[in-house]
Scaffold this motif. Structure first.
Motif, PDB file in Angstrom:
ATOM      1  N   GLU A   6       0.829  -1.209   0.000  1.00  0.00           N
ATOM      2  CA  GLU A   6       0.000   0.000   0.000  1.00  0.00           C
ATOM      3  C   GLU A   6       0.862   1.256   0.000  1.00  0.00           C
ATOM      4  N   ASN A   7       1.988   1.218   0.708  1.00  0.00           N
ATOM      5  CA  ASN A   7       2.882   2.371   0.698  1.00  0.00           C
ATOM      6  C   ASN A   7       3.506   2.583  -0.675  1.00  0.00           C
TER       7      ASN A   7
ATOM      8  N   ALA B  27      -1.249  -4.801  -6.955  1.00  0.00           N
ATOM      9  CA  ALA B  27      -0.345  -5.717  -6.256  1.00  0.00           C
ATOM     10  C   ALA B  27       0.804  -6.130  -7.160  1.00  0.00           C
ATOM     11  N   ARG B  28       0.522  -6.330  -8.453  1.00  0.00           N
ATOM     12  CA  ARG B  28       1.587  -6.709  -9.394  1.00  0.00           C
ATOM     13  C   ARG B  28       2.593  -5.571  -9.561  1.00  0.00           C
ATOM     14  N   VAL B  29       2.080  -4.343  -9.630  1.00  0.00           N
ATOM     15  CA  VAL B  29       2.972  -3.188  -9.750  1.00  0.00           C
ATOM     16  C   VAL B  29       3.882  -3.086  -8.522  1.00  0.00           C
TER      17      VAL B  29
ATOM     18  N   THR C 155       7.991  -3.621  -8.517  1.00  0.00           N
ATOM     19  CA  THR C 155       8.908  -2.564  -8.087  1.00  0.00           C
ATOM     20  C   THR C 155       9.812  -3.056  -6.969  1.00  0.00           C
ATOM     21  N   LEU C 156       9.258  -3.807  -6.026  1.00  0.00           N
ATOM     22  CA  LEU C 156      10.071  -4.356  -4.939  1.00  0.00           C
ATOM     23  C   LEU C 156      11.109  -5.336  -5.479  1.00  0.00           C
ATOM     24  N   ALA C 157      10.700  -6.123  -6.465  1.00  0.00           N
ATOM     25  CA  ALA C 157      11.644  -7.071  -7.061  1.00  0.00           C
ATOM     26  C   ALA C 157      12.809  -6.342  -7.715  1.00  0.00           C
TER      27      ALA C 157
ATOM     28  N   THR D 279       4.113  -8.016  -0.121  1.00  0.00           N
ATOM     29  CA  THR D 279       3.414  -6.732  -0.168  1.00  0.00           C
ATOM     30  C   THR D 279       2.411  -6.572   0.968  1.00  0.00           C
ATOM     31  N   ASP D 280       1.987  -7.685   1.587  1.00  0.00           N
ATOM     32  CA  ASP D 280       1.026  -7.609   2.696  1.00  0.00           C
ATOM     33  C   ASP D 280       1.698  -7.384   4.045  1.00  0.00           C
TER      34      ASP D 280
END
Length: 509
Positions: free
Chosen positions: A100-101, A122-124, A128-130, A139-140
């Motif tokens: 969410e952040n 969620a995919r975006v 980005t984290l990957a 992400t949760d």
């Protein structure tokens, strides 16, 4: 042929009461470059970033984007030009998840009443984290459960998830491990190669030399010089430009904390301390007159240690200060027993930004400055002035708001507040995060003097040179446990990293 700058500041001046933060500053940033901006605290770097962000309006001067004069009356106007700024002091929402952040950037600007495609969102976020090497971070995951270092990477992920043309990074690796820093540098280079302009503000001069294409130096609100980063540029040259004189390395780093005459008297004893999910069965002692450093990787448990001792998080085991057993979960009991705690998050948890220097200095001991329920202004003024003088805090007046001070001077005000209570034990978490070399030397000198007077100091830091050169003894944590401790000549970067990664190497064997 020199490229047209993507963003240019011309003769920007910004003045506050009693201080000129930027005095006719001119600088340009070109497409697809890493442009480092360096200078001591108070040089004007932060004001320049706030001007670029649209959060501060200059008194005079011009801003050009793609050669066209414009203005940034609001942060949204700056963002509309593709400028994204990741400040050292994080602006994340602690009550939201990691995903969410990250999504506050690309999806936060959707039209009112529009629906959010959560699967796509969620995919975006995961993608980005990957890209940041954080694919294992779900992400949760609640953001509040992350370390400061991990949150800093989430902040950067949020910035690059948007359509960014200019990315400004303010001390981006101040809380990162060497491994995480290298990951960050790889991302910066990749963004540069994609044509993004990266403005890199840092006090770590070695990393500036290894990363920047161009370097600009600010001092006392002026732009001193800008030049290409070539092999002939050295740290000594950068320091000379920053401070206006040559600074001997011995002057920067020779202040070594030693245990005082009271070193045989135990000030703090931790027995079998456990913090669920962070620290397990930790035992150590700290003597009066000693500076005990604590090192470890971001997931080692070191970042939870101060909160656990001070009573901010649940813990098991015993913590004794001067023979007094502290009640877990009660910071008031810790204060009464003689502990002062300077947290890592200077702006979020340390300083009362909208209040004055004097109000901040005495805020931890208001009872000592009150009579019949009324605060006594003269003792407040006199005490605040005394600590400003002792700590060499550079202020226009005691009535100056702390939010207008440089990072180094903010840290001195917070340190003064901690010392007003006359503590037996001073706990510092990342004591010089985001502070320039000159201010660091001043802080280290202050700590050495306090230790010489018999104060016990626990210093938790992600900066290995800080731990190595300014501790009497070093504890190294790994996977929540004490991996080992080092003294005297045994305190080296190799020895610390060996202990910090010992469990990883054992698991791989």
């Amino acid at each position: 042929m020199t490229q047209q700058p993507i963003v240019e500041l011309r003769n920007i001046t910004k003045a506050y009461p009693g201080v000129v933060a930027m005095d006719g500053v001119s600088i340009d940033f070109r497409p697809g470059e890493v442009h480092a901006v360096i200078g001591e605290n108070g040089a004007g770097k932060s004001t320049m970033m706030h001007v670029l962000a649209g959060e501060v309006q200059p008194n005079s001067g011009s801003i050009l984007v793609d050669g066209e004069e414009t203005s940034f009356p609001t942060p949204l106007a700056s963002q509309a030009q593709g400028i994204r700024i990741v400040f050292q002091e994080l602006s994340l929402c602690q009550n939201l998840t990691v995903g969410e952040n990250v999504l506050l950037g690309p999806f936060g600007a959707q039209r009112a009443l529009s629906l959010l495609n959560r699967n796509r969102a969620a995919r975006v976020a995961a993608g980005t984290l990957a890209e940041l090497g954080l694919a294992d971070l779900h992400t949760d995951t609640p953001l509040a459960s992350l370390t400061v270092a991990q949150q800093q990477l989430v902040e950067i992920a949020r910035a690059i998830s948007q359509k960014v043309r200019v990315l400004v990074l303010d001390e981006p690796n101040s809380a990162l491990s060497p491994r995480e820093s290298q990951r960050l540098f790889d991302i910066v280079r990749r963004l540069r190669d994609q044509g993004v302009t990266v403005i890199y503000v840092s006090h770590h001069l070695e990393e500036v030399l290894g990363l920047a294409d161009r370097i600009s130096v600010m001092r006392d609100g002026h732009m001193i010089t800008s030049f290409d980063n070539t092999p002939e540029v050295t740290v000594d040259r950068l320091v000379t430009h920053m401070v206006g004189r040559k600074v001997d390395k011995a002057e920067q780093y020779s202040i070594s904390a030693q245990a005082g005459d009271a070193r045989d008297e135990i000030a703090l004893e931790v027995k079998n301390m456990t913090v669920p999910g962070a620290i397990r069965d930790l035992d150590f002692k700290l003597s009066r007159g000693e500076i005990l450093g604590v090192a470890g990787l971001p997931d080692s448990g070191k970042d939870m240690l101060a909160d656990a001792i001070f009573g901010l998080v649940p813990r098991d085991g015993a913590v004794e200060i001067g023979g007094i057993l502290l009640q877990p979960g009660k910071p008031s009991h810790s204060l009464a027993a003689g502990i002062s705690y300077i947290p890592a998050d200077r702006r979020g948890a340390g300083a009362l930004l909208s209040m004055t220097v004097a109000e901040n200095t005495v805020s931890s001991a208001l009872g000592a400055f009150a009579r019949l329920g009324f605060l006594r202004r003269r003792p407040i003024r006199d005490t605040s002035a005394e600590y400003a003088r002792k700590l060499d805090t550079r202020i226009a007046s005691l009535g100056q708001k702390v939010e207008t001070l440089s990072g180094g001077n903010q840290q001195k005000v917070i340190l003064g507040r901690g010392l007003v209570t006359g503590p037996r034990l001073l706990i510092l978490h990342e004591p010089t995060r985001g502070i320039d070399v000159g201010a660091k030397a001043e802080i280290y000198s202050i700590l050495k003097s306090l230790a010489a007077d018999g104060m016990a100091i626990l210093m938790i830091s992600s900066e290995l040179p800080e731990v190595m050169l300014h501790s009497s003894r070093v504890l190294v944590l790994a996977n929540g446990r004490l991996s080992g401790q080092l003294t005297a000549a045994d305190i080296t970067e190799e020895a610390i990293m060996s202990l910090a990664t010992k469990h990883e190497r054992e698991a791989a064997a």
